[in-house]
Motif scaffolding. Sequence first.
Motif, PDB file in Angstrom:
ATOM      1  N   ILE A   1       3.329  -4.892   0.281  1.00 20.21           N
ATOM      2  CA  ILE A   1       2.753  -4.165  -0.851  1.00 20.21           C
ATOM      3  C   ILE A   1       1.407  -3.555  -0.473  1.00 20.21           C
ATOM      4  O   ILE A   1       1.107  -2.395  -0.808  1.00 20.21           O
ATOM      5  CB  ILE A   1       2.604  -5.102  -2.066  1.00 20.21           C
ATOM      6  N   ALA A   2       0.581  -4.320   0.266  1.00 24.16           N
ATOM      7  CA  ALA A   2      -0.716  -3.800   0.705  1.00 24.16           C
ATOM      8  C   ALA A   2      -0.533  -2.603   1.631  1.00 24.16           C
ATOM      9  O   ALA A   2      -1.270  -1.609   1.533  1.00 24.16           O
ATOM     10  CB  ALA A   2      -1.499  -4.904   1.412  1.00 24.16           C
ATOM     11  N   ARG A   3       0.451  -2.681   2.526  1.00 24.94           N
ATOM     12  CA  ARG A   3       0.715  -1.563   3.449  1.00 24.94           C
ATOM     13  C   ARG A   3       1.133  -0.316   2.691  1.00 24.94           C
ATOM     14  O   ARG A   3       0.668   0.794   2.980  1.00 24.94           O
ATOM     15  CB  ARG A   3       1.801  -1.959   4.448  1.00 24.94           C
ATOM     16  N   LEU A   4       2.006  -0.473   1.709  1.00 22.35           N
ATOM     17  CA  LEU A   4       2.487   0.678   0.943  1.00 22.35           C
ATOM     18  C   LEU A   4       1.374   1.327   0.133  1.00 22.35           C
ATOM     19  O   LEU A   4       1.371   2.545  -0.082  1.00 22.35           O
ATOM     20  CB  LEU A   4       3.630   0.244   0.028  1.00 22.35           C
ATOM     21  N   LYS A   5       0.407   0.523  -0.314  1.00 20.32           N
ATOM     22  CA  LYS A   5      -0.736   1.091  -1.039  1.00 20.32           C
ATOM     23  C   LYS A   5      -1.520   2.049  -0.150  1.00 20.32           C
ATOM     24  O   LYS A   5      -1.994   3.091  -0.597  1.00 20.32           O
ATOM     25  CB  LYS A   5      -1.652  -0.030  -1.532  1.00 20.32           C
ATOM     26  N   TYR A   6      -1.675   1.671   1.130  1.00 19.55           N
ATOM     27  CA  TYR A   6      -2.388   2.534   2.060  1.00 19.55           C
ATOM     28  C   TYR A   6      -1.540   3.728   2.484  1.00 19.55           C
ATOM     29  O   TYR A   6      -2.063   4.815   2.744  1.00 19.55           O
ATOM     30  CB  TYR A   6      -2.799   1.736   3.306  1.00 19.55           C
TER      31      TYR A   6
ATOM     32  N   PHE B   1       1.964  11.277  -0.052  1.00 16.38           N
ATOM     33  CA  PHE B   1       1.911  12.025  -1.306  1.00 16.38           C
ATOM     34  C   PHE B   1       0.469  12.404  -1.644  1.00 16.38           C
ATOM     35  O   PHE B   1      -0.437  11.565  -1.522  1.00 16.38           O
ATOM     36  CB  PHE B   1       2.506  11.192  -2.453  1.00 16.38           C
ATOM     37  N   ASP B   2       0.263  13.626  -2.058  1.00 20.82           N
ATOM     38  CA  ASP B   2      -1.067  14.124  -2.377  1.00 20.82           C
ATOM     39  C   ASP B   2      -1.406  13.812  -3.830  1.00 20.82           C
ATOM     40  O   ASP B   2      -1.631  14.703  -4.658  1.00 20.82           O
ATOM     41  CB  ASP B   2      -1.120  15.641  -2.130  1.00 20.82           C
ATOM     42  N   ARG B   3      -1.429  12.517  -4.105  1.00 23.62           N
ATOM     43  CA  ARG B   3      -1.745  12.063  -5.457  1.00 23.62           C
ATOM     44  C   ARG B   3      -2.087  10.583  -5.394  1.00 23.62           C
ATOM     45  O   ARG B   3      -1.698   9.878  -4.457  1.00 23.62           O
ATOM     46  CB  ARG B   3      -0.572  12.277  -6.421  1.00 23.62           C
ATOM     47  N   ALA B   4      -2.847  10.132  -6.366  1.00 17.18           N
ATOM     48  CA  ALA B   4      -3.185   8.709  -6.414  1.00 17.18           C
ATOM     49  C   ALA B   4      -1.960   7.907  -6.848  1.00 17.18           C
ATOM     50  O   ALA B   4      -1.068   8.445  -7.519  1.00 17.18           O
ATOM     51  CB  ALA B   4      -4.327   8.485  -7.406  1.00 17.18           C
ATOM     52  N   PRO B   5      -1.871   6.626  -6.460  1.00 18.56           N
ATOM     53  CA  PRO B   5      -0.697   5.825  -6.818  1.00 18.56           C
ATOM     54  C   PRO B   5      -0.389   5.814  -8.313  1.00 18.56           C
ATOM     55  O   PRO B   5       0.741   6.056  -8.721  1.00 18.56           O
ATOM     56  CB  PRO B   5      -1.074   4.426  -6.313  1.00 18.56           C
ATOM     57  N   GLY B   6      -1.410   5.599  -9.173  1.00 18.84           N
ATOM     58  CA  GLY B   6      -1.186   5.627 -10.615  1.00 18.84           C
ATOM     59  C   GLY B   6      -0.039   4.729 -11.041  1.00 18.84           C
ATOM     60  O   GLY B   6       0.030   3.548 -10.690  1.00 18.84           O
ATOM     61  N   ARG B   7       0.888   5.308 -11.826  1.00 18.79           N
ATOM     62  CA  ARG B   7       2.039   4.545 -12.299  1.00 18.79           C
ATOM     63  C   ARG B   7       3.013   4.207 -11.174  1.00 18.79           C
ATOM     64  O   ARG B   7       3.930   3.416 -11.361  1.00 18.79           O
ATOM     65  CB  ARG B   7       2.760   5.332 -13.388  1.00 18.79           C
TER      66      ARG B   7
ATOM     67  N   VAL C   1       6.634   1.260  -8.393  1.00 22.39           N
ATOM     68  CA  VAL C   1       7.530   1.585  -7.275  1.00 22.39           C
ATOM     69  C   VAL C   1       7.057   0.899  -6.005  1.00 22.39           C
ATOM     70  O   VAL C   1       7.854   0.341  -5.247  1.00 22.39           O
ATOM     71  CB  VAL C   1       7.602   3.115  -7.061  1.00 22.39           C
ATOM     72  N   ILE C   2       5.732   0.923  -5.779  1.00 21.09           N
ATOM     73  CA  ILE C   2       5.184   0.296  -4.580  1.00 21.09           C
ATOM     74  C   ILE C   2       5.480  -1.201  -4.550  1.00 21.09           C
ATOM     75  O   ILE C   2       5.924  -1.744  -3.533  1.00 21.09           O
ATOM     76  CB  ILE C   2       3.656   0.544  -4.513  1.00 21.09           C
TER      77      ILE C   2
ATOM     78  N   THR D   1       7.838  -2.799  -6.201  1.00 20.75           N
ATOM     79  CA  THR D   1       9.286  -3.017  -6.109  1.00 20.75           C
ATOM     80  C   THR D   1       9.783  -2.829  -4.684  1.00 20.75           C
ATOM     81  O   THR D   1      10.521  -3.674  -4.150  1.00 20.75           O
ATOM     82  CB  THR D   1      10.036  -2.053  -7.047  1.00 20.75           C
ATOM     83  N   VAL D   2       9.370  -1.713  -4.061  1.00 21.42           N
ATOM     84  CA  VAL D   2       9.807  -1.440  -2.683  1.00 21.42           C
ATOM     85  C   VAL D   2       9.269  -2.494  -1.730  1.00 21.42           C
ATOM     86  O   VAL D   2       9.984  -2.994  -0.852  1.00 21.42           O
ATOM     87  CB  VAL D   2       9.360  -0.035  -2.252  1.00 21.42           C
ATOM     88  N   GLY D   3       7.990  -2.867  -1.903  1.00 16.62           N
ATOM     89  CA  GLY D   3       7.401  -3.894  -1.039  1.00 16.62           C
ATOM     90  C   GLY D   3       8.109  -5.226  -1.165  1.00 16.62           C
ATOM     91  O   GLY D   3       8.362  -5.906  -0.163  1.00 16.62           O
ATOM     92  N   ALA D   4       8.444  -5.594  -2.400  1.00 18.40           N
ATOM     93  CA  ALA D   4       9.153  -6.854  -2.621  1.00 18.40           C
ATOM     94  C   ALA D   4      10.546  -6.825  -2.000  1.00 18.40           C
ATOM     95  O   ALA D   4      10.983  -7.803  -1.377  1.00 18.40           O
ATOM     96  CB  ALA D   4       9.254  -7.135  -4.115  1.00 18.40           C
TER      97      ALA D   4
END
Length: 242
Positions: A48-53, A59-65, A69-70, A72-75
């Motif tokens: 999850i920490a890796r996906l945040k970075y 994507f040219d946007r902040a994670p936000g909502r 997804v981050i 879920t995918v990380g888990a």
Amino acid sequence: MHILFNGLMMALELAAIVAIAWTGFTAPLIFAAGTGLLALGVGAALEIARLKYEFPFYFDRAPGRSMIVIVTVGALEAITKAILAGVVGLLTFLGTDEERLKFVAVIFAVSLFLGVQAVRFLMDRLKARPLRWGYFRLAAPLGLLFSAGLTFLPAPGITELAKRAAFDLPTKPTMEQASEFLFLLKQSFDEIVVRMLSWVFDPALAQAIGAVVSVNMLSGFVLALYAVLIAEGIRTLERREP
């Protein structure tokens, strides 16, 4: 005092390595279950920490909502790797040939020792974070090291393997018998690959390439997991040095 403390840390490190290899050799089911749970617990937070970075990189946007997804995918990635780690750990140490299993345990321990030293070297020289760096980057080199060590085990030919399947393997084999046969099948397949590569490359180079493409490479993730946990544990104790 400092010398005695360093000696104690080295002793604890070696004790942890031996204990892990010994557990795999003597209690493969417990080893596999423990490995899977450790991979899940450690991996979920790191994935999850890796996906945040990584998200801003793609994507040219902040994670936000997209945090949902981050997470879920990380888990899901952590669960997948945990299952893989458990299965690989089981197939590595479960079998019926005790001498072969002893050899595997020794190669596992040696590979784990070298993995811990690599992580500690990077910690000291480059200030690497053992969990983050080792979890994502150490699996391939340790898998190669472990795979190369297992090339010294004799591989049965196809004819011998077929005879074992026909006459030695019961209709409903136990987990140990099935794992032993799968290991032999894996070794036989690796040997076939090396022989085919020898038609094109020098035998020594073919052996090296065969180690890279071997299924034994998957054990690198298990080794990396334990290597970073040991290194992280030693680092924590060193920070508390009186």
